[in-house]
Design an enzyme around this catalytic site. Structure first.
Site, PDB file in Angstrom:
ATOM      1  N   HIS A 262     -14.555  -1.068 -13.605  1.00  0.00           N
ATOM      2  CA  HIS A 262     -12.972  -1.239 -13.516  1.00  0.00           C
ATOM      3  C   HIS A 262     -12.652  -2.637 -13.387  1.00  0.00           C
ATOM      4  O   HIS A 262     -12.839  -3.041 -12.419  1.00  0.00           O
ATOM      5  CB  HIS A 262     -12.469  -0.234 -12.643  1.00  0.00           C
ATOM      6  CG  HIS A 262     -11.036  -0.175 -12.781  1.00  0.00           C
ATOM      7  ND1 HIS A 262     -10.252   0.485 -13.643  1.00  0.00           N
ATOM      8  CD2 HIS A 262      -9.979  -0.719 -11.792  1.00  0.00           C
ATOM      9  CE1 HIS A 262      -8.850   0.357 -13.307  1.00  0.00           C
ATOM     10  NE2 HIS A 262      -8.848  -0.633 -12.384  1.00  0.00           N
ATOM     11  N   HIS A 299      -5.986   1.574  -3.497  1.00  0.00           N
ATOM     12  CA  HIS A 299      -5.808   0.423  -2.918  1.00  0.00           C
ATOM     13  C   HIS A 299      -4.609   0.185  -2.067  1.00  0.00           C
ATOM     14  O   HIS A 299      -3.606   0.911  -2.723  1.00  0.00           O
ATOM     15  CB  HIS A 299      -6.104  -0.720  -3.846  1.00  0.00           C
ATOM     16  CG  HIS A 299      -4.942  -0.507  -5.002  1.00  0.00           C
ATOM     17  ND1 HIS A 299      -5.189   0.260  -5.896  1.00  0.00           N
ATOM     18  CD2 HIS A 299      -4.226  -1.528  -5.429  1.00  0.00           C
ATOM     19  CE1 HIS A 299      -4.003  -0.106  -6.878  1.00  0.00           C
ATOM     20  NE2 HIS A 299      -3.423  -1.023  -6.713  1.00  0.00           N
ATOM     21  N   HIS A 335      -2.172   3.537  -2.384  1.00  0.00           N
ATOM     22  CA  HIS A 335      -1.751   4.178  -3.513  1.00  0.00           C
ATOM     23  C   HIS A 335      -2.749   4.117  -4.478  1.00  0.00           C
ATOM     24  O   HIS A 335      -3.846   3.519  -4.186  1.00  0.00           O
ATOM     25  CB  HIS A 335      -0.614   3.735  -4.427  1.00  0.00           C
ATOM     26  CG  HIS A 335      -0.656   2.367  -5.101  1.00  0.00           C
ATOM     27  ND1 HIS A 335      -0.745   1.296  -4.488  1.00  0.00           N
ATOM     28  CD2 HIS A 335      -1.045   2.305  -6.310  1.00  0.00           C
ATOM     29  CE1 HIS A 335      -0.788   0.423  -5.614  1.00  0.00           C
ATOM     30  NE2 HIS A 335      -1.184   1.031  -6.672  1.00  0.00           N
TER      31      HIS A 335
END
Length: 385
Positions: A262, A299, A335
């Site tokens: 990612h 994160h 979040h």
């Protein structure tokens, strides 16, 4: 923009005599940023741009904030906004700080006056609609997916051609540029940049108006809106050159950067502004490590607020968002992906999502107008799924 452009008729040397067919002088105007140290353009007018007949105060541009400042994630459904007004007066600002104001406009009326922001650059993202951005630098036709970047001090008018239109609006207190890391010391976009100068659309049509009369220009400056009535049409420019001018860039021309695992949001960065960045999430292949998890990890935005404006497709890490949704994930709390989306992303080959992200490095505040569009339970959606 980091490259030179000229349009129309200009003299061979700057600050020299440039005469009309009748022998009178054209009026030269220097538009520059940062005093005389920033980017600038030289424009040549039929009439002095200083010829003002009338001045009228239209009031303060201050925005009322929500009274409840509790820290939580927010979700605004902007397509619930009632369309109305023109492309300037119909704007509704939803998230603000001292660097940038973000909002929407769904105009239903034509812009019958001209407009100039004397406080900073503006960016319009065209979610729906097509038309023409008319400016003193010339015209730029626009379409769905376009970013329109309009420099400070540019007199312009948005002609929607009567088409249904939805725009995301950024009003800044500074300059919008391409990221420094994409450019060499001469300003040229580098090979690793996700777009290049060929993707930038500049004004190519200049139609000078040699027309006297009364023409209203609404000017935003010093925290107020003022109406200046000129004695001539403001689009009287016969030619110009320089590095300061509006331009268009379509989100479809952003080439995504992918990897085996990612990739963080900076790979999606498209523009930089004063204490904020703009990123483009576009259709792309997912990560190709055999054990990759395409969905993002949880994160914390330790020093920035994250805003996402959802344009098209299904956003892999989020549930319950609609086209035109705006989510705000503020600094001070973590979040991440909604429950089930992490497992659901494994094995997926690609995404068709399209979204605009704005990360600010100072806190954003909800406006009172935003409360009418809020889904109040969004901050609890990580436990209610």
């Amino acid at each position: 923009m980091p490259f030179y452009h000229k349009l129309g008729n200009i003299p061979h040397k700057r600050h020299t005599q440039f005469r009309k067919p009748d022998g009178s002088l054209y009026s030269e105007q220097l538009m520059g940023t940062k005093g005389f140290s920033g980017v600038e353009a030289l424009l040549y007018h039929h009439y002095p741009p200083t010829a003002i007949l009338k001045v009228e105060d239209l009031g303060s541009t201050a925005i009322e904030l929500e009274p409840d400042g509790a820290l939580r994630h927010r979700h605004l459904k902007t397509f619930a906004h009632q369309p109305g007004g023109d492309p300037i007066g119909g704007r509704r600002m939803l998230l603000v700080n001292n660097d940038v104001r973000m909002g929407i406009v769904h105009p239903t009326e034509p812009q019958t006056y001209f407009y100039r922001n004397g406080e900073g650059d503006e960016m319009l993202f065209i979610h729906e609609g097509e038309g023409v951005l008319e400016t003193i630098f010339g015209n730029i036709p626009y379409r769905r997916g376009d970013y329109l970047v309009i420099p400070i001090g540019t007199t312009y008018r948005v002609n929607t051609n009567g088409t249904p239109t939805k725009m995301l609006v950024l009003e800044t207190m500074g300059e919008i540029t391409t990221p420094n890391r994409y450019r060499n010391e001469h300003g040229q976009l580098l090979e690793h940049a996700p777009f290049c100068e060929r993707d930038i659309r500049v004004p190519l049509e200049l139609t000078p108006h040699d027309e006297k009369g009364e023409f209203a220009v609404h000017v935003r400056a010093h925290g107020r809106m003022t109406k200046h009535v000129l004695n001539h049409h403001p689009f009287d420019v016969v030619g110009w050159d320089g590095y300061l001018y509006p331009f268009a860039f379509n989100i479809e021309d952003f080439e995504p950067i992918t990897g085996r695992v990612h990739q963080p949001p900076p790979v999606h960065q498209t523009f930089s502004g004063p204490n904020f960045v703009v990123c483009s999430f576009v259709p792309r292949l997912f990560d190709y490590h055999p054990e990759a998890i395409p969905a993002p990890y949880n994160h914390s935005n330790v020093e920035s607020d994250e805003v996402l404006y959802y344009v098209e497709g299904n956003f892999m890490s989020r549930r319950g968002v609609d086209l035109g949704s705006i989510t705000l994930h503020p600094s001070g709390m973590p979040h991440g992906p909604h429950p089930g989306t992490v497992e659901g992303s494994i094995g997926k080959a690609a995404t068709e999502e399209l979204a605009v992200m704005v990360d600010t490095f100072k806190p954003l505040y909800l406006t009172k107008a935003a409360l009418n569009l809020e889904e109040p339970n969004y901050t609890y959606s990580w436990v209610n799924h």
